[in-house]
Design a protein around this motif. Structure first.
Motif, PDB file in Angstrom:
ATOM      1  N   ILE A 204     -19.864-116.610 -24.499  1.00 39.74           N
ATOM      2  CA  ILE A 204     -20.920-116.583 -25.789  1.00 39.74           C
ATOM      3  C   ILE A 204     -20.202-116.974 -27.166  1.00 39.74           C
ATOM      4  N   LEU A 205     -18.843-116.630 -27.077  1.00 38.48           N
ATOM      5  CA  LEU A 205     -17.910-116.873 -28.155  1.00 38.48           C
ATOM      6  C   LEU A 205     -17.848-118.685 -28.332  1.00 38.48           C
ATOM      7  N   THR A 206     -18.248-119.241 -27.343  1.00 40.16           N
ATOM      8  CA  THR A 206     -18.098-120.881 -27.542  1.00 40.16           C
ATOM      9  C   THR A 206     -19.643-121.294 -28.034  1.00 40.16           C
ATOM     10  N   ARG A 207     -20.587-120.357 -28.202  1.00 39.97           N
ATOM     11  CA  ARG A 207     -21.771-120.948 -28.818  1.00 39.97           C
ATOM     12  C   ARG A 207     -21.587-121.528 -30.248  1.00 39.97           C
ATOM     13  N   PRO A 208     -22.308-122.615 -30.668  1.00 41.53           N
ATOM     14  CA  PRO A 208     -22.041-122.920 -32.200  1.00 41.53           C
ATOM     15  C   PRO A 208     -22.464-121.699 -33.132  1.00 41.53           C
ATOM     16  N   ASP A 209     -23.574-120.890 -32.668  1.00 37.14           N
ATOM     17  CA  ASP A 209     -24.157-120.050 -33.489  1.00 37.14           C
ATOM     18  C   ASP A 209     -23.636-118.622 -32.898  1.00 37.14           C
ATOM     19  N   ARG A 211     -21.520-116.780 -34.359  1.00 42.50           N
ATOM     20  CA  ARG A 211     -21.173-115.446 -35.323  1.00 42.50           C
ATOM     21  C   ARG A 211     -22.707-115.062 -35.454  1.00 42.50           C
ATOM     22  N   GLU A 212     -23.657-115.958 -35.569  1.00 42.63           N
ATOM     23  CA  GLU A 212     -24.962-115.364 -35.948  1.00 42.63           C
ATOM     24  C   GLU A 212     -25.586-114.511 -34.695  1.00 42.63           C
ATOM     25  N   VAL A 213     -25.216-114.839 -33.630  1.00 41.39           N
ATOM     26  CA  VAL A 213     -25.754-114.131 -32.456  1.00 41.39           C
ATOM     27  C   VAL A 213     -25.120-112.563 -32.422  1.00 41.39           C
ATOM     28  N   LEU A 214     -23.532-112.664 -32.807  1.00 37.40           N
ATOM     29  CA  LEU A 214     -23.074-111.538 -32.461  1.00 37.40           C
ATOM     30  C   LEU A 214     -22.820-110.855 -33.737  1.00 37.40           C
ATOM     31  N   SER A 215     -23.517-111.081 -34.956  1.00 39.47           N
ATOM     32  CA  SER A 215     -23.286-110.494 -36.044  1.00 39.47           C
ATOM     33  C   SER A 215     -23.917-109.102 -36.221  1.00 39.47           C
ATOM     34  N   HIS A 216     -25.107-108.716 -35.280  1.00 41.10           N
ATOM     35  CA  HIS A 216     -25.623-107.650 -35.602  1.00 41.10           C
ATOM     36  C   HIS A 216     -25.059-106.408 -34.585  1.00 41.10           C
ATOM     37  N   ALA A 242     -11.005-108.756 -31.708  1.00 37.28           N
ATOM     38  CA  ALA A 242     -10.490-109.198 -33.033  1.00 37.28           C
ATOM     39  C   ALA A 242     -11.387-109.978 -33.722  1.00 37.28           C
ATOM     40  N   ARG A 243     -12.090-111.102 -32.951  1.00 37.62           N
ATOM     41  CA  ARG A 243     -13.077-111.977 -33.400  1.00 37.62           C
ATOM     42  C   ARG A 243     -14.407-111.341 -33.826  1.00 37.62           C
ATOM     43  N   LEU A 244     -14.899-110.283 -33.189  1.00 41.00           N
ATOM     44  CA  LEU A 244     -16.110-109.527 -33.729  1.00 41.00           C
ATOM     45  C   LEU A 244     -15.860-108.689 -34.706  1.00 41.00           C
ATOM     46  N   VAL A 245     -14.549-108.194 -34.936  1.00 41.17           N
ATOM     47  CA  VAL A 245     -14.275-107.155 -35.937  1.00 41.17           C
ATOM     48  C   VAL A 245     -14.189-108.098 -37.346  1.00 41.17           C
ATOM     49  N   ASN A 246     -13.552-109.244 -37.059  1.00 40.17           N
ATOM     50  CA  ASN A 246     -13.703-110.210 -38.092  1.00 40.17           C
ATOM     51  C   ASN A 246     -14.848-110.484 -38.806  1.00 40.17           C
ATOM     52  N   TRP A 247     -15.853-110.666 -37.908  1.00 37.65           N
ATOM     53  CA  TRP A 247     -17.104-110.849 -38.459  1.00 37.65           C
ATOM     54  C   TRP A 247     -17.800-109.615 -38.955  1.00 37.65           C
ATOM     55  N   VAL A 467      -3.611-120.380 -26.171  1.00 40.98           N
ATOM     56  CA  VAL A 467      -4.198-121.654 -26.145  1.00 40.98           C
ATOM     57  C   VAL A 467      -5.498-121.774 -25.590  1.00 40.98           C
ATOM     58  N   GLN A 468      -5.768-120.982 -24.812  1.00 45.72           N
ATOM     59  CA  GLN A 468      -7.464-121.111 -24.391  1.00 45.72           C
ATOM     60  C   GLN A 468      -8.308-120.583 -25.451  1.00 45.72           C
ATOM     61  N   HIS A 469      -8.006-119.519 -25.949  1.00 44.19           N
ATOM     62  CA  HIS A 469      -8.709-118.867 -27.245  1.00 44.19           C
ATOM     63  C   HIS A 469      -8.963-119.794 -28.301  1.00 44.19           C
ATOM     64  N   LEU A 470      -8.062-120.454 -28.770  1.00 40.54           N
ATOM     65  CA  LEU A 470      -8.017-121.609 -29.990  1.00 40.54           C
ATOM     66  C   LEU A 470      -9.132-122.566 -29.743  1.00 40.54           C
ATOM     67  N   VAL A 471      -9.286-122.823 -28.170  1.00 37.99           N
ATOM     68  CA  VAL A 471     -10.363-124.184 -28.084  1.00 37.99           C
ATOM     69  C   VAL A 471     -11.570-123.384 -27.939  1.00 37.99           C
ATOM     70  N   THR A 472     -11.557-122.095 -27.463  1.00 41.76           N
ATOM     71  CA  THR A 472     -13.041-121.313 -27.344  1.00 41.76           C
ATOM     72  C   THR A 472     -13.332-121.285 -29.063  1.00 41.76           C
ATOM     73  N   VAL A 473     -12.643-120.729 -29.852  1.00 43.38           N
ATOM     74  CA  VAL A 473     -12.901-120.243 -31.093  1.00 43.38           C
ATOM     75  C   VAL A 473     -13.271-121.873 -31.659  1.00 43.38           C
ATOM     76  N   ALA A 474     -12.776-122.912 -31.687  1.00 43.18           N
ATOM     77  CA  ALA A 474     -13.010-124.240 -32.097  1.00 43.18           C
ATOM     78  C   ALA A 474     -14.374-124.702 -31.627  1.00 43.18           C
ATOM     79  N   ILE A 475     -14.597-124.413 -30.471  1.00 43.03           N
ATOM     80  CA  ILE A 475     -16.007-124.699 -29.983  1.00 43.03           C
ATOM     81  C   ILE A 475     -17.031-123.644 -30.465  1.00 43.03           C
TER      82      ILE A 475
END
Length: 884
Positions: A204-209, A211-216, A242-247, A467-475
């Protein structure tokens, strides 16, 4: 990659994205009577999200009243720890809930979430429209679980309770088994609560949206946290949190655990990224936990591994017959297959009433078994750790553990599958397969009573996951390097990540590092004009999504009937040893191999009832330190003539003979035996440090001795000790006095004593897959294990020669020491051995403790038939000597 069905065994590898996967034909059904078929047809269906609706009359009542009515209808009362969790969630806190299995952890966090976040339940009636809402709440709760079976069970429980409480929330399930249609629905609109796994959340974190999907999301619940804590899936979870907490900085996180020794540490790891208040809630309710042992009628004084297990089949079958439903746990999938066949041969009328469950069987087969357990259709199930975790099988009355559980936490976890409700006792019966396992059984019961539960450690800075996470977040929308580095450092795993290390990882995914700079496929991210890093090519996006995850299994092949129907998956290394026409047993069936084609072993039913038994890699678990210490305490009592447990009284003749011919190991006493035989000169040592540590200890001592006097050794080990056999004699007593057990240069000596480069290369294969260097293939087009090994081996050699500072290489060396060789446990064992009084005994014959080590060594050299004959001759000779 996929979520594991067996926590202590490698799962069946499959792509994380299952949307493109073609549905396999339904497996053939197990024979059932008409009555059984009717009950099966009325079974609970697989999880399907319910259409959104709400009872407006019930919804008009305050939530607290509805919740109390829900408990009253079941004649329950909330426990105080559940009320504590509700209060803490309401005030915005995060925490770790540690509670007894079956005590109601799910209701503690779920009802707390409903009370705190279901907006319609907190508004006064006049403020709400009298008409039901047209849409449920947005995605508010993420429920992360380590197993797909547990995910489906949890989703059903959350969905039904929300509907009964008239809460306008929808519940969804997102795992590798979720249908493409359901994924599409979720992509259009997420449910209010989503039950998922670390791998699916990362997707789900690789979806372009993303942040919008998980912001709630306001609350994340990590179920069975102890199962994730000690591996890279836990690291993957930390990065996602950590990604979710950042958002959403006010995000609340709660972990659930039932059997864990180091709770404070577990909480620190889970909650490292969160900024909300933290609490630990304990709900260890009084619960009867019965641990007993099925003691055989006769026990040999010279035991050897597995010799006693199958003699217990009749007694286990009798106990299964007396119970409503039973689970028979084995430690390996091979043992699982053997016991299922043995029980069915003892009671052919149980066809359709007993079943088999392990991680290599097809998902539909496992689903059928789980539904049969929940409905009470099945009399018994022979299983592995695939059924360890919190799935609620209320009809289960008895649990059997075949062989030693190897750990206190594992024993308690499996015991909790019976009596899975507050106030109901849990019972587990240990079925020893080795006479010395009787001592372990007595020790395990005492360790359970004293709650000497193992703790879990966590990986430290695994660069392949980074390394895998960097690519995930980039997507998933791209990232700013400085901001992402700060975010990653908020996790426990990467709290000590240096800027230099982060820059290396970023450079590796951006340009392939020093060695791969010329290859565009390894330029996986690039910095764009807005300063954000993104993945530049769609084919790289697809490849990454199809290989997300940290679970690395040995290469497997599908097993399917020529006539249609998938049975499961089996290791490629086993099938490669068979030729067409060979018979093997799998999934409780005797199968004839027809051909291997398109990563599938095509088979048909065999007329013969016997065949080769598959062996799965990584199936031997070492004895935990806690259970080893408890076992030594039991032996210390025996050394003082105290036999106050039924298991110890049963094994007393063996222990008395050991003490007569040599000595009994105990805390503070290291027993070493020197023996000369026709085979050569034997050195036996009993540190009780576990199989993995004994591999390293044996190789270490052999290497140190051979530095001064060249020699060749054969090594054998088990959980209690190890044997070194050489053709020429060595002055072991003198070597011990000269510092043979010293700690100086330990890491160097261990690596030098073993083929460290081969071990590192093998470990690098897994790292290469996780980090995305090796592409495992698109769905239905997976590469063979041989292809993956060749690819990873090529990268290993390239990096060694042209990029020696590559952090993935350093990680491979570190993981060899810490995981494969367990150097920390070797160090602790050596410290204890140095602090102990060493007694060197010179028995004339192999002692009861030495005999299983000898048999274990012979097992690797001779066939089963020849081994049995040789063991019989050895036993006759030893028994004759013992009677003198």
């Amino acid at each position: 990659m996929t979520e594991p069905a067996d926590s202590d065994e490698n799962p069946v590898p499959a792509p994380a994205v299952a949307a493109e996967r073609r549905r396999a034909p339904r497996p053939r059904r197990i024979p059932r009577t008409r009555e059984q078929q009717a009950r099966f047809d009325a079974r609970e269906p697989a999880f399907e999200p319910l259409p959104f609706s709400i009872d407006d009359t019930a919804a008009s009542q305050p939530f607290a009243d509805r919740l109390q009515a829900w408990f009253d209808a079941r004649r329950w009362q909330p426990f105080e720890f559940q009320r504590d969790v509700w209060r803490e969630i309401a005030r915005g806190a995060s925490g770790l809930l540690h509670a007894t299995t079956g005590a109601g952890k799910t209701w503690a966090v779920w009802f707390g979430a409903l009370a705190a976040f279901a907006d319609s339940t907190n508004e006064p009636t006049s403020a709400r429209s009298r008409a039901p809402r047209a849409q449920p709440e947005p995605l508010t709760v993420l429920w992360i679980t380590p197993m797909r079976a547990l995910a489906a069970d949890t989703a059903r429980a959350l969905q039904s309770s929300a509907a009964e409480l008239a809460v306008p929330w929808s519940v969804g399930l997102r795992t590798g088994d979720t249908s493409s249609a359901e994924r599409a629905r979720q992509n259009r609109r997420m449910p209010s609560a989503l039950v998922t796994t670390p791998e699916s959340l990362t997707l789900i974190l690789t979806r372009p949206d993303a942040r919008e999907v998980l912001s709630h999301v306001r609350l994340v619940i990590v179920d069975e946290w102890h199962e994730l804590l000690g591996n890279k899936r836990g690291t993957q979870t930390q990065l996602a949190l950590a990604r979710l907490v950042n958002w959403r900085p006010e995000l609340q996180v709660w972990g659930l655990s039932a059997t864990l020794g180091n709770l404070a540490f577990a909480a620190d790891v889970l909650l490292a990224p969160v900024s909300t208040p933290r609490v630990n809630v304990h709900g260890m309710l009084p619960k009867a936990l019965i641990v007993d042992t099925l003691i055989p009628d006769t026990i040999e004084r010279f035991p050897w591994g597995g010799h006693m297990g199958m003699r217990q089949v009749s007694a286990v079958a009798d106990a299964i017959g007396e119970a409503q439903t039973s689970l028979v746990f084995t430690n390996t999938r091979s043992q699982c297959e053997v016991w299922y066949q043995a029980l069915l041969e003892a009671h052919p009328e149980w066809a359709g009433l007993i079943a088999l469950h392990h991680g290599s069987l097809d998902q539909e087969v496992r689903d059928w078994v789980e539904r049969g357990l929940k409905s009470g259709l099945l009399k018994g199930v022979v299983c592995t750790s695939s059924l360890d975790l919190g799935v609620d099988f209320l009809p289960v009355e008895r649990v059997f553990q075949i062989g030693s559980p190897k750990g206190v936490a594992r024993l308690m976890q499996r015991a909790g599958r019976s009596g899975h409700a507050p106030g109901r006792p849990s019972r587990i019966t240990i079925v020893p397969t080795h006479a010395l396992e009787l001592v372990e059984a007595a020790a395990a019961r005492e360790a359970v009573e004293q709650r000497q539960i193992e703790g879990r450690d966590t990986p430290e800075k695994p660069f392949d996951v980074l390394v895998q996470h960097l690519v995930t977040v980039a997507i998933g929308g791209g990232f700013d390097a400085k901001e992402l580095c700060r975010e990653i450092r908020r996790t426990y795993a990467y709290r000590n990540l240096t800027q230099e290390e982060f820059d290396w990882a970023l450079g590796f995914v951006e340009g392939g590092g020093t060695a791969l700079r010329a290859y565009p496929d390894y330029h996986r991210v690039m910095r764009e004009n807005d300063g954000l890093y993104r993945v530049p090519r769609e084919d790289l996006v697809r490849r990454h999504r199809n290989n997300i995850g940290t679970i690395v299994a040995n290469g497997t092949l599908n097993v399917a009937y020529l006539s249609g129907g998938r049975i499961g998956a089996i290791e490629e290394s086993f099938i490669s040893r068979l030729k067409p026409g060979d018979i093997f047993t799998f999934g409780g069936r005797a199968l004839e191999l027809i051909r291997v084609q398109d990563m599938t072993a095509w088979v048909r039913r065999a007329t013969s009832s016997r065949g080769a038994m598959p062996q799965w890699a990584g199936s031997r678990m070492p004895l935990s330190s806690e259970l080893a210490d408890a076992t030594l305490m039991m032996l210390a009592r025996a050394a003082n003539g105290i036999y106050d447990e039924p298991e110890m009284r049963a094994v007393q003749p063996l222990l008395e003979l050991q003490r007569k011919w040599s000595a009994l190991p105990e805390p503070g006493l290291l027993v070493i035996e020197l023996l000369k035989s026709r085979e050569g000169h034997h050195f036996f040592c009993y540190p009780f440090a576990g199989r993995t540590a004994h591999i390293g200890l044996g190789a270490l001592l052999a290497w140190r001795v051979a530095r001064e006097k060249p020699g060749t050794f054969s090594i054998s080990m088990n959980d209690y000790g190890f044997e070194l056999l050489s053709a020429q004699p060595f002055d072991w007593a003198g070597q011990l006095e000269s510092g043979l057990l010293g700690l100086d240069e330990l890491d160097h000596d261990i690596l030098a004593s073993l083929n460290s480069s081969e071990l590192s290369m093998r470990r690098f294969r897994e790292i290469a897959r996780v980090s995305g260097l090796v592409f495992q293939g698109h769905p239905g087009q997976q590469k063979s294990a041989r292809q993956l090994q060749a690819s990873s081996g090529l990268f290993y050699e390239i990096f060694r020669h042209h990029d020696s500072d590559n952090l993935l290489l350093n990680q491979a060396d570190t993981e060899v020491l810490l995981q494969e060789l367990d150097v920390q446990r070797i160090r602790i064992a050596l410290e204890r051995m140095n602090a102990s009084r060493v007694v060197v005994m010179r028995p004339k014959k192999p002692t009861p403790f030495a005999f299983p080590l000898i048999v274990g060594r012979l097992r690797e050299k001779v066939s089963t038939e020849k081994l049995a004959d040789r063991v019989e001759r050895m036993l006759a000779e030893l028994e004759k000597a013992a009677r003198v």
